[in-house]
Design a protein around this motif. Structure first.
Motif, mmCIF file in Angstrom:
data_model
loop_
_atom_site.group_PDB
_atom_site.id
_atom_site.type_symbol
_atom_site.label_atom_id
_atom_site.label_comp_id
_atom_site.label_asym_id
_atom_site.label_seq_id
_atom_site.Cartn_x
_atom_site.Cartn_y
_atom_site.Cartn_z
ATOM 1 N N LEU A 101 0.817 -1.217 0.000
ATOM 2 C CA LEU A 101 0.000 0.000 0.000
ATOM 3 C C LEU A 101 0.852 1.269 0.000
ATOM 4 O O LEU A 101 0.326 2.359 -0.223
ATOM 5 N N VAL A 102 2.151 1.116 0.260
ATOM 6 C CA VAL A 102 3.046 2.271 0.167
ATOM 7 C C VAL A 102 3.218 2.698 -1.289
ATOM 8 O O VAL A 102 3.306 3.889 -1.599
ATOM 9 N N VAL A 103 3.250 1.716 -2.193
ATOM 10 C CA VAL A 103 3.541 1.990 -3.601
ATOM 11 C C VAL A 103 2.503 2.889 -4.256
ATOM 12 O O VAL A 103 2.862 3.901 -4.891
ATOM 13 N N PRO A 104 1.184 2.603 -4.159
ATOM 14 C CA PRO A 104 0.228 3.508 -4.799
ATOM 15 C C PRO A 104 0.246 4.914 -4.217
ATOM 16 O O PRO A 104 0.067 5.892 -4.948
ATOM 17 N N VAL A 105 0.476 5.029 -2.912
ATOM 18 C CA VAL A 105 0.546 6.366 -2.304
ATOM 19 C C VAL A 105 1.731 7.138 -2.872
ATOM 20 O O VAL A 105 1.616 8.305 -3.269
ATOM 21 N N ALA A 150 -7.441 3.578 -3.190
ATOM 22 C CA ALA A 150 -6.651 2.354 -3.303
ATOM 23 C C ALA A 150 -6.693 1.553 -2.010
ATOM 24 O O ALA A 150 -6.774 0.315 -2.026
ATOM 25 N N MET A 151 -6.659 2.236 -0.873
ATOM 26 C CA MET A 151 -6.680 1.546 0.407
ATOM 27 C C MET A 151 -8.050 0.972 0.734
ATOM 28 O O MET A 151 -8.160 -0.003 1.482
ATOM 29 N N VAL A 152 -9.098 1.592 0.210
ATOM 30 C CA VAL A 152 -10.447 1.064 0.421
ATOM 31 C C VAL A 152 -10.711 -0.102 -0.527
ATOM 32 O O VAL A 152 -11.383 -1.080 -0.159
ATOM 33 N N LEU A 153 -10.168 -0.017 -1.742
ATOM 34 C CA LEU A 153 -10.429 -1.038 -2.754
ATOM 35 C C LEU A 153 -9.961 -2.418 -2.304
ATOM 36 O O LEU A 153 -10.696 -3.417 -2.446
ATOM 37 N N LEU A 154 -8.746 -2.498 -1.769
ATOM 38 C CA LEU A 154 -8.180 -3.798 -1.402
ATOM 39 C C LEU A 154 -9.022 -4.531 -0.360
ATOM 40 O O LEU A 154 -9.447 -5.671 -0.599
ATOM 41 N N PRO A 155 -9.296 -3.944 0.811
ATOM 42 C CA PRO A 155 -10.097 -4.690 1.794
ATOM 43 C C PRO A 155 -11.537 -4.912 1.353
ATOM 44 O O PRO A 155 -12.159 -5.905 1.753
ATOM 45 N N ALA A 219 11.032 10.802 -7.789
ATOM 46 C CA ALA A 219 10.160 11.163 -6.669
ATOM 47 C C ALA A 219 9.514 9.931 -6.055
ATOM 48 O O ALA A 219 9.487 9.761 -4.835
ATOM 49 N N VAL A 220 8.988 9.052 -6.910
ATOM 50 C CA VAL A 220 8.328 7.841 -6.421
ATOM 51 C C VAL A 220 9.337 6.911 -5.752
ATOM 52 O O VAL A 220 9.111 6.422 -4.639
ATOM 53 N N GLY A 221 10.467 6.665 -6.432
ATOM 54 C CA GLY A 221 11.485 5.787 -5.874
ATOM 55 C C GLY A 221 12.092 6.328 -4.601
ATOM 56 O O GLY A 221 12.383 5.567 -3.675
ATOM 57 N N GLY A 222 12.281 7.633 -4.546
ATOM 58 C CA GLY A 222 12.834 8.241 -3.339
ATOM 59 C C GLY A 222 11.921 8.067 -2.147
ATOM 60 O O GLY A 222 12.378 7.755 -1.041
ATOM 61 N N ALA A 223 10.621 8.245 -2.361
ATOM 62 C CA ALA A 223 9.666 8.089 -1.267
ATOM 63 C C ALA A 223 9.610 6.648 -0.789
ATOM 64 O O ALA A 223 9.607 6.373 0.419
ATOM 65 N N VAL A 224 9.565 5.710 -1.728
ATOM 66 C CA VAL A 224 9.530 4.295 -1.355
ATOM 67 C C VAL A 224 10.828 3.896 -0.657
ATOM 68 O O VAL A 224 10.818 3.185 0.358
ATOM 69 N N GLY A 225 11.957 4.364 -1.199
ATOM 70 C CA GLY A 225 13.246 4.024 -0.616
ATOM 71 C C GLY A 225 13.404 4.524 0.807
ATOM 72 O O GLY A 225 13.863 3.778 1.693
ATOM 73 N N LEU A 226 13.018 5.770 1.058
ATOM 74 C CA LEU A 226 13.141 6.320 2.406
ATOM 75 C C LEU A 226 12.166 5.655 3.368
ATOM 76 O O LEU A 226 12.445 5.543 4.568
#
Length: 296
Positions: A101-105, A150-155, A219-226
């Motif tokens: 769920l970190v990835v879509p955010v 995205a977080m509502v869709l999964l559950p 930007a996306v990779g940096g956020a996921v990496g950190l």
């Protein structure tokens, strides 16, 4: 042609455009327009498809692998996944909250401004003229909206699929006891809300990086990496109470909501840490973009 060029240059540099008859800054870049632009993008459809398919992949895995069982006599949430539809939905949240769920955010919030810059369309949006604060607010609101969806869709898909596969019933708590199905659904809604609040740190980091760089992947990779770095630091027990300042330390505090007696302490602390970091990061994004020389 020179007049148009001057307008683009002045707007990109932050100068206020002359107000035309009927011009209203609050009417520029409406949320519905930005939402439709983001909804039509391929990455949005791919993210939605992956989250919707995941519950069915887990159902197939349980069907192939047989009934889950605890290790060394210990029972976890995954071991009760096939007990009922609500247990299965809780399990899907458990296995995805830490990373999936970190990835879509990160994707929705990190790609939103940087992608416009990479397409060389950002300066034309500002020359429309869309005020910089209005542009960021519209993009941030839509990005957070898609992240929440995205977080509502999964559950939601997991609850429907799990109920179809395993039937409706109470939530079996691994530590003992159970929650009635209706109460369990309410608790799962609380869990989803907490997970979303916990991911505001990732959203803020990705959004700030999106205003700093013209490369969406950065930007996306940096956020996921950190975010991964935060998880690694939380595993370092030598840090002691300093880990309480890490958002990752509280990412599974929502487990207290799946107990017979609801405990708020951990979730309140986790929400406070996450919101505090997020507000600082969002402020940094607006501050940086306000004085940024937009040339792409």
């Amino acid at each position: 042609m020179n007049a148009v060029t001057d307008t683009v240059t002045d707007t990109a540099a932050g100068a206020a455009p002359e107000a035309a008859p009927g011009y209203r800054a609050r009417h520029t870049l409406p949320l519905r327009v930005e939402a439709m632009r983001q909804l039509r993008r391929r990455r949005t459809l791919v993210v939605g498809a992956v989250l919707a398919v995941l519950p069915f992949v887990l159902i197939a895995a349980f069907a192939i692998g047989g009934q889950p069982s605890g290790r060394d006599g210990r029972v976890s949430l995954i071991d009760t996944a096939t007990a009922s539809g609500v247990n299965f939905a809780a399990t899907c949240l458990f296995v995805s909250a830490g990373f999936l769920l970190v990835v879509p955010v990160a994707l929705f919030c990190g790609d939103t401004v940087a992608s416009e810059a990479s397409w060389s369309s950002l300066r034309y949006l500002l020359a429309a003229p869309v005020p910089r604060a209005r542009l960021l607010l519209s993009k941030l609101a839509v990005a957070l909206g898609f992240s929440a969806a995205a977080m509502v869709l999964l559950p939601l898909v997991a609850l429907v699929a799990g109920t179809t596969a395993y039937g409706w019933g109470p939530l079996q708590i691994p530590t003992g006891g159970s929650l009635p199905g209706g109460t369990a659904v309410e608790r799962l809604a609380l869990v989803v809300a907490y997970v979303f609040i916990g991911q505001l740190v990732t959203a803020g980091l990705a959004f700030w990086l999106s205003t700093v760089t013209d490369a969406p992947l950065g930007a996306v990779g940096g956020a996921v990496g950190l975010t991964i770095v935060g998880n690694v630091l939380d595993a370092v027990t030598a840090l002691g109470h300093w880990r309480d300042l890490l958002p990752a330390h509280w990412q599974f505090a929502w487990a207290d909501a799946l107990q017979p007696h609801l405990e708020w302490g951990g979730m309140i602390k986790g929400a406070a840490v996450s919101v505090s970091y997020a507000l600082v990061l969002f402020a940094l994004a607006f501050r940086h973009f306000r004085g940024k020389d937009v040339v792409s």
